[in-house]
Design a protein around this motif. Structure first.
Motif, PDB file in Angstrom:
ATOM      1  N   THR A  64       0.782  -1.209  -0.081  1.00 16.35           N
ATOM      2  CA  THR A  64      -0.059   0.117   0.109  1.00 16.35           C
ATOM      3  C   THR A  64       0.862   1.345  -0.074  1.00 16.35           C
ATOM      4  OG1 THR A  64      -1.610  -1.105   1.210  1.00 16.35           O
ATOM      5  CG2 THR A  64      -1.994   1.216   1.035  1.00 16.35           C
ATOM      6  N   ALA A  99       1.548   3.471  -3.118  1.00 13.32           N
ATOM      7  CA  ALA A  99       0.941   2.794  -4.356  1.00 13.32           C
ATOM      8  C   ALA A  99      -0.142   3.938  -4.883  1.00 13.32           C
ATOM      9  CB  ALA A  99      -0.028   1.587  -3.820  1.00 13.32           C
ATOM     10  N   CYS A 106      -3.590   4.382  -6.434  1.00 11.44           N
ATOM     11  CA  CYS A 106      -4.566   3.469  -6.293  1.00 11.44           C
ATOM     12  C   CYS A 106      -5.984   3.980  -7.350  1.00 11.44           C
ATOM     13  CB  CYS A 106      -4.929   3.086  -4.867  1.00 11.44           C
ATOM     14  SG  CYS A 106      -3.656   2.707  -3.867  1.00 11.44           S
ATOM     15  N   ASP A 116     -10.174   3.492  -6.777  1.00 12.60           N
ATOM     16  CA  ASP A 116     -11.137   2.985  -6.021  1.00 12.60           C
ATOM     17  C   ASP A 116     -12.582   3.022  -6.822  1.00 12.60           C
ATOM     18  OD1 ASP A 116     -12.958   1.884  -4.271  1.00 12.60           O
ATOM     19  OD2 ASP A 116     -12.573   3.395  -2.632  1.00 12.60           O
ATOM     20  N   GLY A 171     -10.611   3.221  -0.211  1.00 14.44           N
ATOM     21  CA  GLY A 171      -9.924   4.374  -0.659  1.00 14.44           C
ATOM     22  C   GLY A 171      -9.235   5.010   0.501  1.00 14.44           C
ATOM     23  N   ALA A 187      -6.468   2.765   2.158  1.00 13.94           N
ATOM     24  CA  ALA A 187      -5.468   2.975   1.608  1.00 13.94           C
ATOM     25  C   ALA A 187      -4.548   4.188   1.835  1.00 13.94           C
ATOM     26  CB  ALA A 187      -5.512   2.745   0.151  1.00 13.94           C
ATOM     27  N   ALA A 196      -0.807   5.420   0.856  1.00 14.94           N
ATOM     28  CA  ALA A 196      -0.639   5.293  -0.363  1.00 14.94           C
ATOM     29  C   ALA A 196      -0.221   6.705  -1.174  1.00 14.94           C
ATOM     30  CB  ALA A 196      -2.137   4.860  -1.091  1.00 14.94           C
ATOM     31  N   VAL A 208      -5.015   8.275  -4.454  1.00 20.12           N
ATOM     32  CA  VAL A 208      -6.070   7.401  -4.827  1.00 20.12           C
ATOM     33  C   VAL A 208      -7.122   8.075  -5.508  1.00 20.12           C
ATOM     34  CG1 VAL A 208      -8.121   6.333  -3.667  1.00 20.12           C
ATOM     35  CG2 VAL A 208      -5.621   6.056  -2.536  1.00 20.12           C
ATOM     36  N   TYR A 216      -2.496   1.764 -12.785  1.00 17.63           N
ATOM     37  CA  TYR A 216      -2.468   1.678 -11.495  1.00 17.63           C
ATOM     38  C   TYR A 216      -1.965   0.354 -10.568  1.00 17.63           C
ATOM     39  CZ  TYR A 216      -5.839   5.492 -12.288  1.00 17.63           C
ATOM     40  OH  TYR A 216      -6.549   6.696 -12.347  1.00 17.63           O
ATOM     41  N   ASP A 217      -1.086   0.618  -9.564  1.00 15.73           N
ATOM     42  CA  ASP A 217      -0.581  -0.310  -8.632  1.00 15.73           C
ATOM     43  C   ASP A 217      -1.449  -1.165  -7.932  1.00 15.73           C
ATOM     44  OD1 ASP A 217       2.262   0.449  -9.129  1.00 15.73           O
ATOM     45  OD2 ASP A 217       1.529   2.257  -7.882  1.00 15.73           O
ATOM     46  N   LEU A 218      -2.699  -0.749  -7.650  1.00  9.46           N
ATOM     47  CA  LEU A 218      -3.631  -1.442  -7.015  1.00  9.46           C
ATOM     48  C   LEU A 218      -5.140  -0.703  -7.240  1.00  9.46           C
ATOM     49  CD1 LEU A 218      -4.462  -3.380  -4.527  1.00  9.46           C
ATOM     50  CD2 LEU A 218      -3.939  -1.210  -3.015  1.00  9.46           C
ATOM     51  N   ILE A 219      -6.113  -1.713  -7.658  1.00  3.27           N
ATOM     52  CA  ILE A 219      -7.258  -1.583  -8.212  1.00  3.27           C
ATOM     53  C   ILE A 219      -8.453  -2.010  -7.151  1.00  3.27           C
ATOM     54  CG2 ILE A 219      -9.167  -1.415  -9.946  1.00  3.27           C
ATOM     55  CD1 ILE A 219      -6.858  -1.328 -11.846  1.00  3.27           C
TER      56      ILE A 219
END
Length: 212
Positions: free
Chosen positions: A69, A72, A74, A76, A85, A88, A93, A96, A141-144
């Motif tokens: 995290t 990152a 992100c 959302d 979100g 994170a 993060a 976001v 994105y790194d994280l979805i």
């Protein structure tokens, strides 16, 4: 006359009581469970289809993401209350993007971002349909986070668009929360399952792009 006055007072009391009950039923809060704002509560609106991720599920998810995290980028999708979100962001993060279709929910997200003194560089709210937004993002994105209203086929459509428009970085991660019968949803999109749990009627898991 006295009975009429008493009836009027009773009607006023009932009206105030009903109004208070309506206000209570239309609003609530979410709690940030870890990071810099641990224990902080943020107001949310109760709206049809809004189903904030439970604290227990969030705890499991962010234990999975313990080393992923910080810093990152992100996304959302179907942000709703912004529960994922904001969690994170609390865990550092870098940024976001929260996508929320409902205008009132989106305004509440903006208010909560301001409450936490977050800049536009740290967090952005897009008030639009997530499926319309995905082809236009122009960013990876790194994280979805994908946690849509159930029984509308939204998770499948979102995954198809993410794949088609390469929205996820090659080494990125996808969190998917769906009806329990869709627990293996990622396999039809050539995703690799990293973690998976089910609680009652809900399945949630962490996925990545297949090495193949």
């Amino acid at each position: 006359m006295a009975s009429i006055l008493a009836l009027t007072r009773n009607n006023k009391r009932d009206s105030k009581r009903n109004k208070a009950q309506t206000n209570r039923s239309s609003s609530g809060s979410i709690r940030i469970i870890g990071g810099q704002w641990r224990g902080r509560k943020l107001p949310v609106r109760y709206a049809q289809g809004l189903r904030p991720t439970t604290d227990r599920t969030k705890e499991t998810l962010f234990n999975w993401l313990m080393h992923d995290t910080t810093d990152a980028v992100c996304l959302d999708l179907f942000a709703g209350s912004g529960s994922l979100g904001f969690e994170a962001l609390s865990r550092y993060a870098r940024t976001v993007t929260l996508v929320e279709k409902d205008a009132a929910n989106a305004r509440q997200l903006q208010t909560n971002l301001a409450t936490l003194n977050l800049s536009a560089q740290q967090a952005t709210v897009i008030q639009q349909d997530a499926l319309q937004v995905l082809p236009t993002l122009g960013e990876q994105y790194d994280l979805i986070f994908i946690d849509p209203p159930f029984h509308q086929g939204l998770a499948e459509q979102a995954l198809a668009l993410i794949q088609q428009h390469k929205v996820l970085k090659h080494d990125g991660l996808l969190y998917i929360e769906t009806e329990s019968e869709l627990a293996d949803i990622g396999t039809q999109f050539q995703l690799q399952q990293l973690k998976q749990k089910s609680t009652g009627q809900v399945a949630y898991g962490l996925w990545c792009l297949s090495a193949d």
